[in-house]
Write a protein that holds these residues in place. Structure first.
Motif, PDB file in Angstrom:
ATOM      1  N   TYR A 279       0.828  -1.205   0.000  1.00 22.39           N
ATOM      2  CA  TYR A 279       0.000   0.000   0.000  1.00 22.39           C
ATOM      3  C   TYR A 279       0.866   1.259   0.000  1.00 22.39           C
ATOM      4  CZ  TYR A 279      -3.619  -3.269   1.424  1.00 22.39           C
ATOM      5  OH  TYR A 279      -4.477  -4.318   1.476  1.00 22.39           O
ATOM      6  N   LYS A 280       2.163   1.098  -0.239  1.00 19.14           N
ATOM      7  CA  LYS A 280       3.077   2.217  -0.069  1.00 19.14           C
ATOM      8  C   LYS A 280       2.996   3.224  -1.212  1.00 19.14           C
ATOM      9  CE  LYS A 280       6.335  -0.503   2.658  1.00 19.14           C
ATOM     10  NZ  LYS A 280       7.707  -1.065   2.751  1.00 19.14           N
ATOM     11  N   ASN A 374      -8.644  -6.871   4.050  1.00 24.10           N
ATOM     12  CA  ASN A 374      -7.348  -7.541   4.187  1.00 24.10           C
ATOM     13  C   ASN A 374      -7.057  -8.527   3.060  1.00 24.10           C
ATOM     14  OD1 ASN A 374      -7.689  -6.229   6.583  1.00 24.10           O
ATOM     15  ND2 ASN A 374      -7.404  -8.004   7.889  1.00 24.10           N
ATOM     16  N   ARG A 394      -4.961  -4.852   7.891  1.00 25.55           N
ATOM     17  CA  ARG A 394      -4.921  -4.270   6.555  1.00 25.55           C
ATOM     18  C   ARG A 394      -3.568  -3.673   6.174  1.00 25.55           C
ATOM     19  NH1 ARG A 394      -9.473  -0.239   3.959  1.00 25.55           N
ATOM     20  NH2 ARG A 394      -8.589  -0.148   1.875  1.00 25.55           N
ATOM     21  N   PHE A 395      -2.914  -2.969   7.113  1.00 23.13           N
ATOM     22  CA  PHE A 395      -1.694  -2.257   6.765  1.00 23.13           C
ATOM     23  C   PHE A 395      -0.426  -2.993   7.189  1.00 23.13           C
ATOM     24  CE2 PHE A 395      -5.073   0.910   7.082  1.00 23.13           C
ATOM     25  CZ  PHE A 395      -4.998   1.451   5.807  1.00 23.13           C
ATOM     26  N   ASN A 397       2.902  -5.261   6.746  1.00 24.11           N
ATOM     27  CA  ASN A 397       3.903  -5.312   5.678  1.00 24.11           C
ATOM     28  C   ASN A 397       4.141  -6.727   5.164  1.00 24.11           C
ATOM     29  OD1 ASN A 397       4.470  -2.521   5.709  1.00 24.11           O
ATOM     30  ND2 ASN A 397       5.817  -2.785   7.474  1.00 24.11           N
TER      31      ASN A 397
END
Length: 409
Positions: A279-280, A374, A394-395, A397
Motif C-alpha cells: 500500500y506504499k 485484508n 490491513r496495513f 507489511n
C-alpha cells in the motif's frame, strides 16, 4: 392504608433524571474491565436511589424500582430504551386494564432478559456477555454458512477446489512479490536470511536463491531495481531474477542504458520494483467501487464486543471512545473457474460495516489487483493461475500468499 396511584409524569421525570445521573458518572471514567472494582464500590448508590424512590412513589413498588435502576444503568447508551422500560413499569403495576398490564409485564420481562448480559458486562464479567452473544450468534447463523471453510493452514480446499500457500507447504510469511520482464513471479519470504523463489507462467517453482551471510554479517540488500537485486553499499548487483545467474557482479558491469534506467547519481530509485500487495505507492491509479468481481463478502457473525477510552493529545480533557466487534467474516473467492467459500476472524471498529466496504481495483505490472479489506486477488493475462493474499490486518507489511491454478477443461 391504600397506596396512592403515582402520576405518570413523575415516573417519566424520575426515569429521565436517573438516566442523566448514571450517564454522567459513566462518562467521566474509563469503562474498561480494569475499572470493575469502581463499579462495585459505587453500587451501593443504587440502594440509596431505591430508598429515595420508596418515599417518592410509595413502598409497594420499591422492589420493582430497584430492578428498574439496574435496567437504566445498563441501558445508559440509549435514553429511548430507558424511558420505554419506565413506561412498561408504570403500565405493569398501575394501569387499570388487566390485559394491558399483562402485555406490559411481558415486555418488562423481555427487557430484563436482555439486560442480564449487559449487567454482567458492566461489572467486568465480559466473558459471560460474550458467551451469551456468541451462543445467540451461533443460533441465528444461516445454515448455508456452516459449510464455509476456515482460511488457515498451507492448503485450503473447498468442494474439490484447492489453493496452496507459497512457497509450497512452508507456512511462510511473504514480504515482497513482483512480476519480472518475462512475466515470471518473484517472491521473497520475510526472513533476512531467507529465500527468493521464482515461478513460471504455469505456476511452477523453477528456481530459488538463498540469501546468506557475507563476511559474517547479514546480507542486507537495497531491493530490486528493475529485475536486478542491488547492493549499493557493496557496489554490486545480481541478475538472478531475470536470467538465473546467482552470482553477484560489480555495478560497473551494468551497461550505460541499465545504469540510466535503474539508478541515478545519488543511488536512489528510478525503477524500483514495487510489491504487488503493498500500500506504499499511492500514485498508482485505483478505482473504488461497490462492484464485487473475485472477492465477495457475504456475512459477518458477531461473537464479542468491547470498548475503551483514551485521552487526547497531551493528556488533555478531550477523550475518545473506541468500540469494536470481533467475529467471523464469511466471504467467497471466485477466480479462474473456481469458487472458495471461506471464513476468517475479523474485527469491526466504531460501528463500521465490513459488508459495505469498497473494493479497490488497480492495474500493476500488466495484471489486475482486486483488494477488499485484508484480502487481495491478483490475475495476469499471461498466467494460468491467480494469486490470493491476505494480511492479519490491513496495513501489515507481510502477508500469506496462495496460488490458485486455472480450472482444467
Amino acid at each position: 392504608m391504600e397506596n396512592k396511584k403515582p402520576h405518570f409524569g413523575r415516573v417519566f421525570v424520575v426515569s429521565f433524571l436517573l438516566y442523566i445521573l448514571y450517564f454522567g458518572i459513566i462518562d467521566t471514567i474509563d469503562t474498561s474491565i480494569d475499572n470493575k472494582l469502581f463499579f462495585l464500590l459505587i453500587s451501593p448508590a443504587f440502594l440509596v436511589l431505591g430508598i429515595l424512590t420508596y418515599y417518592a412513589f410509595y413502598y409497594d413498588i420499591a422492589k420493582y424500582m430497584l430492578f428498574f435502576f439496574i435496567i437504566i444503568a445498563m441501558l445508559y447508551l440509549s435514553i429511548t430504551l430507558t424511558l420505554v422500560v419506565g413506561v412498561l413499569i408504570y403500565f405493569s403495576f398501575f394501569y387499570k386494564s388487566e390485559k394491558v398490564r399483562k402485555i406490559a409485564k411481558i415486555g418488562l420481562f423481555i427487557s430484563g432478559f436482555f439486560a442480564i448480559p449487559l449487567i454482567a458486562s458492566f461489572f467486568g464479567y465480559n466473558s459471560l456477555y460474550n458467551y451469551i452473544a456468541k451462543t445467540f450468534s451461533n443460533m441465528t447463523l444461516p445454515s448455508k454458512y456452516e459449510k464455509y471453510v476456515a482460511l488457515s493452514g498451507n492448503t485450503v480446499s473447498y468442494e474439490g477446489n484447492t489453493m496452496k500457500m507459497l512457497p509450497e507447504g512452508e507456512n511462510k510469511l511473504i514480504e515482497f512479490a513482483f512480476v519480472n520482464q518475462k512475466n515470471e513471479l518473484i517472491i521473497s519470504d520475510d526472513e533476512p536470511l531467507g529465500y527468493l523463489s521464482k515461478y513460471d507462467t504455469q505456476g511452477n517453482r523453477i528456481d530459488t536463491l538463498k540469501i546468506e551471510k557475507v563476511d559474517g554479517i547479514d546480507n542486507l540488500f537495497d531491493g530490486f531495481y528493475g529485475d536486478y537485486l542491488m547492493d549499493f553499499k557493496g557496489k554490486r548487483y545480481c541478475s538472478w531474477a531475470i536470467d538465473g545467474n546467482k552470482s553477484f557482479q560489480s555495478m560497473e558491469q551494468l551497461s550505460d542504458y541499465e545504469k540510466e534506467n535503474i539508478i541515478d547519481d545519488d543511488k536512489m530509485l528510478k525503477g524500483k520494483r514495487m510489491d504487488l500487495f503493498s500500500y506504499k505507492d499511492e500514485n498508482i491509479p485505483k478505482e473504488e467501487s461497490q462492484r464485487r468481481e473475485k472477492i465477495i463478502p457475504q456475512y459477518f457473525k458477531v461473537e464479542s464486543s468491547g470498548s475503551n477510552t483514551s485521552s487526547g493529545i497531551g493528556g488533555g480533557s478531550i477523550s475518545y471512545r473506541t468500540t469494536w466487534e470481533e467475529g467471523i467474516l464469511f466471504l467467497s473467492i471466485e477466480v479462474n473457474g473456481k469458487t472458495f467459500h471461506l471464513k476468517k476472524g475479523m474485527t469491526m471498529f466504531d460501528e463500521e460495516n465490513l459488508l459495505k466496504s469498497s473494493t479497490i481495483y488497480r492495474t500493476i505490472s500488466g495484471g489486475t489487483l482486486e483488494q477488499y479489506e485484508n484480502y487481495q486477488v491478483y490475475t495476469h493475462p499471461k498466467w494460468n493461475y491467480a494469486l490470493f493474499a491476505y494480511k492479519n490486518y490491513r496495513f501489515s507489511n507481510v502477508y500469506r500468499l496462495f496460488i490458485i491454478k486455472n480450472k482444467k477443461g
